[in-house]
Design a protein around this motif. Structure first.
Motif, mmCIF file in Angstrom:
data_model
loop_
_atom_site.group_PDB
_atom_site.id
_atom_site.type_symbol
_atom_site.label_atom_id
_atom_site.label_comp_id
_atom_site.label_asym_id
_atom_site.label_seq_id
_atom_site.Cartn_x
_atom_site.Cartn_y
_atom_site.Cartn_z
ATOM 1 N N ARG A 50 1.267 -0.525 5.476
ATOM 2 C CA ARG A 50 2.066 -1.290 4.522
ATOM 3 C C ARG A 50 2.484 -2.598 5.163
ATOM 4 O O ARG A 50 2.747 -2.651 6.363
ATOM 5 N N ARG A 51 2.547 -3.607 4.346
ATOM 6 C CA ARG A 51 2.987 -4.918 4.839
ATOM 7 C C ARG A 51 4.411 -4.796 5.367
ATOM 8 O O ARG A 51 5.287 -4.195 4.753
ATOM 9 N N GLY A 52 4.640 -5.362 6.525
ATOM 10 C CA GLY A 52 5.945 -5.318 7.148
ATOM 11 C C GLY A 52 6.135 -4.134 8.078
ATOM 12 O O GLY A 52 7.098 -4.094 8.845
ATOM 13 N N ARG A 53 5.221 -3.152 7.999
ATOM 14 C CA ARG A 53 5.314 -1.995 8.885
ATOM 15 C C ARG A 53 4.643 -2.306 10.222
ATOM 16 O O ARG A 53 3.775 -3.171 10.334
ATOM 17 N N ARG B 262 -2.449 -1.899 9.549
ATOM 18 C CA ARG B 262 -1.150 -1.334 9.169
ATOM 19 C C ARG B 262 -1.263 -0.818 7.745
ATOM 20 O O ARG B 262 -2.002 -1.363 6.921
ATOM 21 N N GLN C 126 -7.160 -5.300 8.903
ATOM 22 C CA GLN C 126 -6.602 -6.566 8.418
ATOM 23 C C GLN C 126 -7.036 -7.730 9.308
ATOM 24 O O GLN C 126 -7.099 -8.874 8.872
#
Length: 247
Positions: free
Chosen positions: A13-16, A11, A56
């Motif tokens: 961006r974190r949270g995406r 991903r 990740q």
């Protein structure tokens, strides 16, 4: 020789929402076409395979060699979509400079630059300034730069974008001549890049593979009644529609 992505998640961006999640892929022999609409995950797959970015979660290997290592980066070459000429440098100097940046000594880079330009059928242009080459010739110089250090896998991101039909034909013929020694993965959203030379076709949509097989099995998905000469387009459209997408 096997290049594999195993259960890769990535991903931006974190949270995406992940672009790819638990994604598996193995690159077959020969010339493989990676099809999919914009935003499907093609460029992300290529960047992971090229070790430009790291997942990740999951792993990327070539014959057990992990991505990110010196040996992996020597064996796997990536050509981005945009190739920028270097004013003042000839085609051979351009390719030799790329080889030097990749860790080759200058005499070896100069020698291999000539060999790489012969591979991409630019022997007669090696002493021409890079900023005077046509768009198609400059793309081939980009391929030579990717090959100069002896790569075994070549990853190409939309390499025919912006080329006219004749330049596309020359570029595809050049790739067909490379695949005896090198595995090639060519990302595109244009089914015309299939031509008759592709050995395998992978179609991705929304971060997942919706087809992976040889070209014959892909073309077998063409709906009845498809106009002559549009079999690849018909098969691609049918796959996307069955996956809930708009072609």
């Amino acid at each position: 020789m096997t290049l594999e992505l195993t259960r890769c998640t990535y991903r931006y961006r974190r949270g995406r929402q992940p672009v790819l999640q638990d994604f598996d892929y193995a690159l077959p022999d020969g010339l493989s076409i990676l099809l999919g609409p914009n935003g499907a995950g093609k460029s992300t797959l290529l960047k992971l395979a090229a070790s430009v970015t790291s997942p990740q979660r999951g792993s990327v290997h070539l014959d057990g060699i992990p991505a990110g290592t010196r040996q992996y980066r020597q064996d796997v070459a990536w050509m981005p979509q945009d190739i920028t000429p270097m004013p003042g440098l000839t085609a051979r100097e351009y390719v030799a400079y790329i080889g030097w940046l990749k860790g080759m000594n200058r005499p070896d880079a100069w020698k291999r630059a000539r060999q790489a330009l012969v591979q991409v059928d630019l022997a007669d242009r090696m002493n021409e300034r890079s900023d005077r080459l046509s768009g198609g010739q400059l793309r081939r110089v980009g391929v030579a730069g990717a090959l100069v250090h002896g790569a075994r896998v070549l990853l190409l991101d939309e390499p025919t974008a912006g080329l006219d039909p004749y330049q596309r034909r020359v570029f595809r013929d050049m790739l067909a001549g490379l695949t005896g020694d090198i595995r090639v993965l060519l990302s595109t959203h244009d089914v015309a890049d299939l031509a008759e030379e592709a050995d395998h076709v992978t179609v991705v949509y929304d971060g997942r593979i919706i087809h992976h097989g040889d070209t014959r099995s892909f073309l077998a998905l063409t709906p009845p009644g498809t106009a002559e000469g549009r079999a690849a387009e018909g098969a691609y459209t049918a796959l996307l529609r069955n996956s809930g997408a708009r072609a």
